[in-house]
Design a protein around this motif. Structure first.
Motif, PDB file in Angstrom:
ATOM      1  N   ILE A 179      39.391  44.891  62.470  1.00 42.05           N
ATOM      2  CA  ILE A 179      38.650  45.695  61.191  1.00 42.05           C
ATOM      3  C   ILE A 179      38.676  44.842  59.896  1.00 42.05           C
ATOM      4  O   ILE A 179      37.707  44.617  59.321  1.00 42.05           O
ATOM      5  CB  ILE A 179      39.293  46.978  61.242  1.00 42.05           C
ATOM      6  CG1 ILE A 179      39.228  47.728  62.446  1.00 42.05           C
ATOM      7  CG2 ILE A 179      38.583  47.659  60.127  1.00 42.05           C
ATOM      8  CD1 ILE A 179      39.904  48.903  62.513  1.00 42.05           C
ATOM      9  N   PHE A 180      39.988  44.200  59.680  1.00 42.84           N
ATOM     10  CA  PHE A 180      39.981  43.672  58.285  1.00 42.84           C
ATOM     11  C   PHE A 180      39.846  42.158  58.433  1.00 42.84           C
ATOM     12  O   PHE A 180      40.344  41.256  57.442  1.00 42.84           O
ATOM     13  CB  PHE A 180      41.163  44.113  57.769  1.00 42.84           C
ATOM     14  CG  PHE A 180      41.390  45.595  57.335  1.00 42.84           C
ATOM     15  CD1 PHE A 180      40.812  46.355  56.599  1.00 42.84           C
ATOM     16  CD2 PHE A 180      42.246  46.343  58.218  1.00 42.84           C
ATOM     17  CE1 PHE A 180      40.786  47.496  56.304  1.00 42.84           C
ATOM     18  CE2 PHE A 180      42.401  47.750  57.986  1.00 42.84           C
ATOM     19  CZ  PHE A 180      41.651  48.408  57.110  1.00 42.84           C
ATOM     20  N   ALA A 181      39.205  41.640  59.414  1.00 43.64           N
ATOM     21  CA  ALA A 181      39.223  40.203  59.463  1.00 43.64           C
ATOM     22  C   ALA A 181      38.371  39.759  58.325  1.00 43.64           C
ATOM     23  O   ALA A 181      37.351  40.415  57.716  1.00 43.64           O
ATOM     24  CB  ALA A 181      38.287  39.725  60.629  1.00 43.64           C
ATOM     25  N   VAL A 182      38.854  38.695  57.756  1.00 37.48           N
ATOM     26  CA  VAL A 182      38.353  38.220  56.497  1.00 37.48           C
ATOM     27  C   VAL A 182      37.590  36.693  56.871  1.00 37.48           C
ATOM     28  O   VAL A 182      38.193  35.919  57.587  1.00 37.48           O
ATOM     29  CB  VAL A 182      39.498  37.685  55.256  1.00 37.48           C
ATOM     30  CG1 VAL A 182      38.587  36.879  54.043  1.00 37.48           C
ATOM     31  CG2 VAL A 182      40.003  39.028  54.761  1.00 37.48           C
TER      32      VAL A 182
ATOM     33  N   LEU B  34      48.411  46.508  64.841  1.00 39.93           N
ATOM     34  CA  LEU B  34      47.976  45.129  64.070  1.00 39.93           C
ATOM     35  C   LEU B  34      46.834  44.527  64.540  1.00 39.93           C
ATOM     36  O   LEU B  34      45.841  44.044  63.902  1.00 39.93           O
ATOM     37  CB  LEU B  34      49.082  44.207  64.301  1.00 39.93           C
ATOM     38  CG  LEU B  34      50.304  44.472  63.276  1.00 39.93           C
ATOM     39  CD1 LEU B  34      51.430  43.356  63.443  1.00 39.93           C
ATOM     40  CD2 LEU B  34      49.864  44.402  61.838  1.00 39.93           C
TER      41      LEU B  34
ATOM     42  N   ALA C 150      43.459  43.491  62.513  1.00 39.80           N
ATOM     43  CA  ALA C 150      43.176  42.124  62.372  1.00 39.80           C
ATOM     44  C   ALA C 150      41.513  42.204  62.739  1.00 39.80           C
ATOM     45  O   ALA C 150      40.747  41.235  62.012  1.00 39.80           O
ATOM     46  CB  ALA C 150      43.968  41.154  63.337  1.00 39.80           C
TER      47      ALA C 150
END
Lengths: 193, 279
Positions: free
Chosen positions: B25-28, B19, B23
């Motif tokens: 890698i895929f942080a927006v 997770l 979080a």
């Protein structure tokens, strides 16, 4: 292959998760006021239940069985499912904002849903193979969606009807759910599993 | 035992690590102003703006979906703070509204049909013969509105009436929906003359039920500027769009009309307001 089809029919109609196994009644009553939200919830459940089957089966067979920890299945499944849903949420938010918006609030809601946990446990109880587990998860979720959409359609119409005051809202909803469940009993014996 | 603990811990660690990586890698990336605007909002999540909560409104404001003055609870001050964050000027919004409970029938003046001993909740009380007061329009005094108010602006008077403090009231309107008798109204906060009665009963019947009831005698109608007070179905009603001189209150033979200044009742609030301190 015929067995897979039978598993789907059984999970959708004969042993419907909501109406015959009485799992996942919380979202069934909670988010069934409108067809639109019911669709969103069903989409999220299809997603999560299938993913759950994909992940919990290997965890059980390759980790728990190996260390003879089968009795820990409930707690391990909840841990794995919760982490999985979080992960899916993160990925969705980045990769597909549209889908994230559509499923949005429903994803975290179903992390500890009993239907989702149920599918993981049933996969083990019924000694399904990996493929069968995944198909069962998908079928169960489709059955969940079918019940949700049918029920929310009825409830939308119920809101317009002249329901007696003491029965309005959840009360008539529960009566309707019971009748719907009764109707689904008609499928009993359709598939011999 | 040991295997169980170690296995669970290992599984948890793997999940946590996965997770944490996800979080990263895929942080927006979100607009940092959303956070700032949300902090500027009252944070009561009252929902008066129509969004699920303050964070929903903050997002809508930053995205430009709604104007900066869209928080009914926050009012001018919040709008000015948000204007600063957003780098725009605030041109002023609508008039500040405050709730008022239109009933003056305290236990001393309003007569009761029976002793209510049930759940301490107005909605429950209203289901039993419409409440314990003879007057069908009276405040039940069990404080459902005071409980629901996110800003602590409603207090229960000793006589079993709810009173809104216009200084604390932000105009979110939650109490209006919570009142089973529908006697709480949103009015402009600057208005001071109120008719504290909602009874549409005829004069004699209203007087029998309550010493402070409006009996529709029409004295206030004559004393007030034309059209500012009208009789609607045996009840004098204030038109809050019009200015009404405060001496009209003295005309009322039933003491139904009151002058309520901001801040009302409580002395400490008045002192604080006079001293310029925060209430």
């Amino acid at each position: 292959m015929p067995k897979l089809i039978l598993i789907i029919i059984s999970a959708v109609l004969v042993n419907n998760f909501i109406l015959q196994r009485f799992l996942g009644t919380c979202p069934f009553l909670g988010v069934s006021r409108r067809v639109q939200t019911a669709l969103g919830m069903s989409g999220a459940v299809v997603f999560v239940m299938t993913m759950t089957s994909v992940v919990t089966w290997p965890v059980y067979h390759f980790v728990l069985v190996r260390f003879r920890l089968e009795y820990l299945q409930t707690i391990v499944f909840i841990l794995v499912i919760a982490a999985l849903v979080q992960l899916v949420e993160l990925v969705l938010q980045k990769m597909s904002p549209a889908l994230y918006k559509a499923l949005g609030i429903f994803l975290p809601l179903i992390t500890t849903n009993c239907a989702v946990l149920g599918v993981a446990v049933l996969n083990i109880q019924k000694k399904y193979s990996f493929i069968e587990s995944v198909v069962f998860g998908l079928g169960g979720a489709l059955g969940f969606g079918l019940a949700m959409i049918l029920f929310s359609g009825i409830r939308e119409r119920l809101d317009l009807g002249d329901t007696p005051l003491p029965l309005r809202g959840t009360a008539i909803g529960l009566v309707t759910a019971g009748l719907l469940s009764l109707a689904f009993m008609g499928f009993t014996g359709l598939v011999k599993m | 035992m040991l295997t169980a603990v170690v296995t669970l811990a290992a599984l948890g660690l793997v999940a946590a690590f996965g997770l944490a990586m996800a979080a990263r890698i895929f942080a927006v990336e979100t607009d940092p102003r959303i956070q700032l605007v949300e902090e500027a909002l009252p944070g009561a999540n009252c929902g008066a703006c129509g969004y699920p909560g303050c964070s929903g409104l903050a997002k809508a404001i930053v995205e430009g979906a709604v104007g900066i003055g869209n928080c009914p609870a926050g009012g001018e001050n919040v709008a000015h703070t948000i204007a600063k964050i957003m780098g725009v000027t605030y041109s002023g919004g609508s008039e500040r509204m405050a709730a008022i409970v239109l009933c003056g029938g305290s236990d001393q003046v309003a007569r009761k049909k029976f002793m209510y001993n049930g759940v301490r909740d107005c909605a429950s009380a209203a289901m039993i013969f419409g409440g314990d007061k003879y007057c069908r329009y009276g405040c039940l005094g069990l404080g459902t509105c005071a409980g629901i108010c996110p800003f602590g602006a409603i207090r229960m008077l000793p006589g079993g009436l709810a009173e809104v403090d216009p200084a604390k009231c932000t105009g979110c309107g939650k109490c209006v929906d919570s009142c089973p008798k529908k006697i709480i109204k949103m009015v402009p906060a600057k208005r001071t003359v109120h008719i504290l009665c909602s009874s549409h009963d005829k004069g004699a019947a209203a007087r029998k039920a309550c010493d402070n009831a409006c009996i529709a005698c029409g004295k206030c109608v004559k004393a007030a500027p034309p059209g500012a007070i009208t009789i609607d179905n045996f009840l004098a009603v204030v038109d809050y769009g019009a200015e009404i001189p405060e001496d009209v209150a003295g005309e009322c033979p039933m003491n139904t009309i009151v002058v309520r200044k901001e801040p009302s009742g409580c002395e400490s609030c008045a002192a604080a307001a006079a001293g310029g301190g925060a209430v």
